[in-house]
Design a protein around this motif. Structure first.
Motif, PDB file in Angstrom:
ATOM      1  N   SER A 103      38.413  37.722  30.158  1.00 17.21           N
ATOM      2  CA  SER A 103      38.670  39.152  30.332  1.00 17.21           C
ATOM      3  C   SER A 103      39.213  39.422  31.731  1.00 17.21           C
ATOM      4  O   SER A 103      40.131  40.232  31.914  1.00 17.21           O
ATOM      5  CB  SER A 103      37.396  39.968  30.102  1.00 17.21           C
ATOM      6  OG  SER A 103      36.960  39.867  28.768  1.00 17.21           O
ATOM      7  N   PHE A 104      38.635  38.735  32.732  1.00 17.46           N
ATOM      8  CA  PHE A 104      39.131  38.864  34.099  1.00 17.46           C
ATOM      9  C   PHE A 104      40.589  38.395  34.188  1.00 17.46           C
ATOM     10  O   PHE A 104      41.421  39.041  34.837  1.00 17.46           O
ATOM     11  CB  PHE A 104      38.256  38.053  35.053  1.00 17.46           C
ATOM     12  CG  PHE A 104      38.748  38.019  36.468  1.00 17.46           C
ATOM     13  CD1 PHE A 104      38.554  39.103  37.311  1.00 17.46           C
ATOM     14  CD2 PHE A 104      39.425  36.911  36.965  1.00 17.46           C
ATOM     15  CE1 PHE A 104      39.017  39.084  38.623  1.00 17.46           C
ATOM     16  CE2 PHE A 104      39.896  36.880  38.271  1.00 17.46           C
ATOM     17  CZ  PHE A 104      39.692  37.968  39.099  1.00 17.46           C
ATOM     18  N   LEU A 105      40.909  37.302  33.509  1.00 14.56           N
ATOM     19  CA  LEU A 105      42.280  36.811  33.504  1.00 14.56           C
ATOM     20  C   LEU A 105      43.223  37.823  32.854  1.00 14.56           C
ATOM     21  O   LEU A 105      44.364  37.987  33.293  1.00 14.56           O
ATOM     22  CB  LEU A 105      42.359  35.473  32.766  1.00 14.56           C
ATOM     23  CG  LEU A 105      41.634  34.293  33.431  1.00 14.56           C
ATOM     24  CD1 LEU A 105      41.748  33.047  32.558  1.00 14.56           C
ATOM     25  CD2 LEU A 105      42.196  34.033  34.820  1.00 14.56           C
ATOM     26  N   CYS A 106      42.743  38.496  31.807  1.00 15.89           N
ATOM     27  CA  CYS A 106      43.549  39.563  31.198  1.00 15.89           C
ATOM     28  C   CYS A 106      43.790  40.687  32.200  1.00 15.89           C
ATOM     29  O   CYS A 106      44.899  41.217  32.315  1.00 15.89           O
ATOM     30  CB  CYS A 106      42.845  40.127  29.960  1.00 15.89           C
ATOM     31  SG  CYS A 106      42.770  39.027  28.535  1.00 15.89           S
ATOM     32  N   GLY A 107      42.734  41.047  32.930  1.00 21.16           N
ATOM     33  CA  GLY A 107      42.831  42.168  33.852  1.00 21.16           C
ATOM     34  C   GLY A 107      43.721  41.917  35.047  1.00 21.16           C
ATOM     35  O   GLY A 107      44.259  42.868  35.625  1.00 21.16           O
ATOM     36  N   VAL A 108      43.903  40.658  35.430  1.00 24.63           N
ATOM     37  CA  VAL A 108      44.742  40.351  36.603  1.00 24.63           C
ATOM     38  C   VAL A 108      46.081  39.748  36.201  1.00 24.63           C
ATOM     39  O   VAL A 108      46.846  39.296  37.064  1.00 24.63           O
ATOM     40  CB  VAL A 108      44.015  39.386  37.569  1.00 24.63           C
ATOM     41  CG1 VAL A 108      42.735  40.021  38.092  1.00 24.63           C
ATOM     42  CG2 VAL A 108      43.739  38.041  36.905  1.00 24.63           C
TER      43      VAL A 108
END
Length: 487
Positions: A103-108
Motif C-alpha cells: 500500500s505504501f508503494l502504491c502511495g508513493v
C-alpha cells in the motif's frame, strides 16, 4: 464443511482450537477483512484524481484495478493452503505486513507503471491475508460462535464497501498534506503495522497434512490471464497492432496448458489448484459461468460511473462517493433478505434478483443519456438504489446455489473456484467494458461537446455489455433451476 466462497478447501477441516479468541483477536480479524474490501472500493472514487495526477489513460487505470483483482483471485486458494500448512496466524501477519508495505508503494508510486506493479503486489498480499480471516473464524469458534462471527464479518465487509466510497471520497477531497489520492493507500501503513503487532492475540492454527500449493498451475493461470487482459486493455488505444493478437493467441495456448497440467496433476494424486472433475457436474459448471458473468459487471460499472460523475459531471470525489453510497446500502439490505427470498421462492428468486439488477442498469443507461451537468446527478439515485438492491438479491444467494451442486467433501475446493471466478470476472469485465468506453470517448473527442455528454454517451454505450451479461446470467440461472439436482 463450510460453503463460504472465500474459505479454502482445507480450512473447513482445520483442527479446532481449545481456547476461544479474545475480543481483540476478533477485532483484528475484522480489520483484516475490512482493509482488503475498503481498498477495492476506495480506488473507484480516487481513479479520476489518479488519472489527472499521473497522466494515465483508461488502459493504465484499468490495469490498476484489474491487476489487483487478478492477483487476488488467482492466489486466493494458494493463500489458504499456505496458512493451513505454515500457520494461519503467521500468514495473517505476513499478509498484513505485505499489504501495508505494498500500500505504501502504491502511495508513493511516481508513475502509472509503478502504481500498476504495486497494485498487483497489493492484490497478491491481500490473497495471503484474506483467506486466513475466514479460516481462523471457522476454526476458532464453535457453531454458535461461528454464526455470530461470520454475521459480524458480513456486516464489516458491507460497511467497508460503503466507507470505501464515502470516506475514500472525503480523504481524496481533503488533500491531506497535499498528497491527494495517495493518502487512501498510505493510511494502510500505520494500520497494517499496528494490526500485525496486535495479531499476537490471535491463537495459532494449522493443518499439518494440508495439500501442497500447485505453483506451476497458478503460474500458468496467471500468465494466461495476463496475456488475455493486456491486449484487451491496451488494444483500443494502440489500434489493435499485431502484438495484441499474438498475446491473445498465446493466452489461449497458456490456458490450455494450464488445463492439461491440472488434469494430469489430479491423475497423479497431487493437489491441483482447480479440480477439473468438479466441472463434470453440469449444474456447477453452469453456475461458475453465471458467477463469472455477473461479477464481470460490478467493478467495471463502478469504474465507468466514477469517470462519468467526476470527469464528466465535475463532481468532487466526496460527492461522487456519497452519490453511489445508496447503491451499497441497497446491496446490504437486499443481502440480509436474500436468503429468505431464496428459501421461499427457490432458485427463481436469484434469477429475479438478476432481472432487478438488469432493470437498474437499464434505468441508469436511460438516465445517463439525459445528463447535462452536475445538477442532474441526483436523478441517478433511484436507478442506483434499484441496481444495488438487485445485486444483493442475486449475488448473495448465488454462491450457495453454485456450491450446493457439489458433494460436501468438495465444498472447500468449489468455494475456492467460485471466489477466484469472482475476482477474475471483475478483471475481465474491466477489460471488456474498457473497449467500448474508450471507443465511444474517441468518437466524441474533447472539445467537440460538453464533457457531460461525452462521458454519458461512453457510459451508456459501455453499460450495454453489463446489461447483456446480467440478462444472460438470469437466463442461465433459470436453466439451472429447472435442472437442479444438488448433491
Amino acid at each position: 464443511m463450510s460453503a463460504d466462497p472465500f474459505l479454502p478447501a482445507s480450512a473447513a477441516s482445520g483442527a479446532q482450537i481449545s481456547r476461544r479468541p479474545s475480543r481483540l483477536a476478533l477485532a483484528i480479524l475484522m480489520l483484516g477483512g475490512f482493509i482488503t474490501v475498503f481498498d477495492l472500493f476506495v480506488v473507484n472514487v480516487a481513479i479520476p484524481s489518479m488519472q489527472a495526477d499521473l497522466g494515465a489513460g483508461f488502459a493504465e487505470i484499468g490495469f490498476v484495478i484489474a491487476g489487483y483483482e487478478l492477483a487476488f483471485g488467482v492466489l486466493l486458494v494458494a493463500g489458504g493452503r499456505l496458512g493451513d500448512r505454515y500457520g494461519r496466524r503467521r500468514l495473517f501477519v505476513l499478509g498484513m505486513l505485505g499489504f501495508a508495505v505494498t500500500s505504501f508503494l502504491c502511495g508513493v508510486a511516481p508513475d502509472s507503471t509503478s502504481l500498476i506493479v504495486a497494485r498487483f503486489l497489493q492484490g497478491a498480499t491481500g490473497a495471503i491475508l484474506f483467506p486466513q480471516v475466514y479460516a481462523l473464524l471457522r476454526v476458532l469458534h464453535d457453531d454458535a460462535g461461528r454464526r455470530r462471527a461470520f454475521g459480524l464479518l458480513g456486516m464489516t465487509l458491507g460497511l467497508a464497501a460503503i466507507a470505501g466510497q464515502v470516506l475514500g471520497g472525503l480523504i481524496v477531497e481533503g488533500d491531506l498534506f497535499g498528497l491527494g489520492w495517495r493518502v487512501v493507500f498510505l493510511i494502510n501503513l500505520p494500520i497494517g503495522l499496528a494490526a500485525a503487532h496486535l495479531s499476537r492475540a490471535i491463537p495459532e492454527s494449522r493443518l499439518p497434512e494440508a495439500t501442497a500449493v500447485d505453483w506451476a498451475g497458478i503460474g500458468l493461470a496467471t500468465l494466461g490471464l495476463t496475456l488475455l487482459l493486456v491486449p484487451l486493455l491496451e488494444g483500443p488505444n494502440a489500434g489493435w497492432p499485431l502484438w495484441t493478437w499474438g498475446c491473445l493467441a498465446a493466452s489461449a495456448l497458456t490456458l490450455a496448458a494450464f488445463l492439461v497440467w491440472e488434469r494430469d496433476l489430479a491423475r497423479r494424486g497431487g493437489g491441483p489448484a482447480i479440480d477439473l472433475a468438479l466441472f463434470a457436474n453440469r449444474g456447477f459448471a453452469a453456475g461458475v459461468i453465471v458467477v463469472l458473468a455477473i461479477y464481470s459487471t460490478a467493478t467495471s460499472l463502478f469504474l465507468c460511473f466514477a469517470l462519468l460523475v467526476q470527469s464528466g459531471l465535475g463532481l468532487s470525489p466526496f460527492a461522487a462517493g456519497c452519490l453511489f453510497a445508496p447503491a451499497s446500502v441497497g446491496f446490504v439490505a437486499a443481502s440480509l433478505t436474500a436468503p429468505k427470498w431464496a428459501a421461499r421462492f427457490g432458485d427463481g428468486a436469484i434469477a429475479g434478483g438478476a432481472l432487478v439488477y438488469a432493470a437498474g442498469i437499464l434505468w441508469l443507461i436511460v438516465q445517463a443519456g439525459a445528463l447535462t451537468g452536475p445538477g442532474d446527478a441526483l436523478s441517478l439515485l433511484p436507478a442506483l438504489v434499484l441496481l444495488g438492491f438487485g445485486q444483493g438479491l442475486s449475488m448473495t444467494p448465488l454462491l450457495n446455489l453454485v456450491i450446493g451442486f457439489v458433494e460436501e467433501r468438495h465444498a472447500g475446493m468449489a468455494a475456492g473456484i467460485v471466489s477466484t471466478m469472482q475476482q477474475v470476472g471483475g478483471a475481465f469485465g474491466v477489460a471488456v467494458v474498457g473497449i467500448f468506453f474508450v471507443a465511444l470517448l474517441t468518437d466524441h473527442p474533447a472539445g467537440a461537446g460538453p464533457d457531460a455528454e461525452r462521458y454519458a454517451a461512453a457510459f451508456a454505450g459501455a453499460m450495454v455489455y453489463n446489461l447483456a451479461a446480467v440478462a444472460f446470467a438470469a437466463a442461465l440461472v433459470l436453466w439451472i433451476a429447472r435442472r437442479r439436482k444438488p448433491a
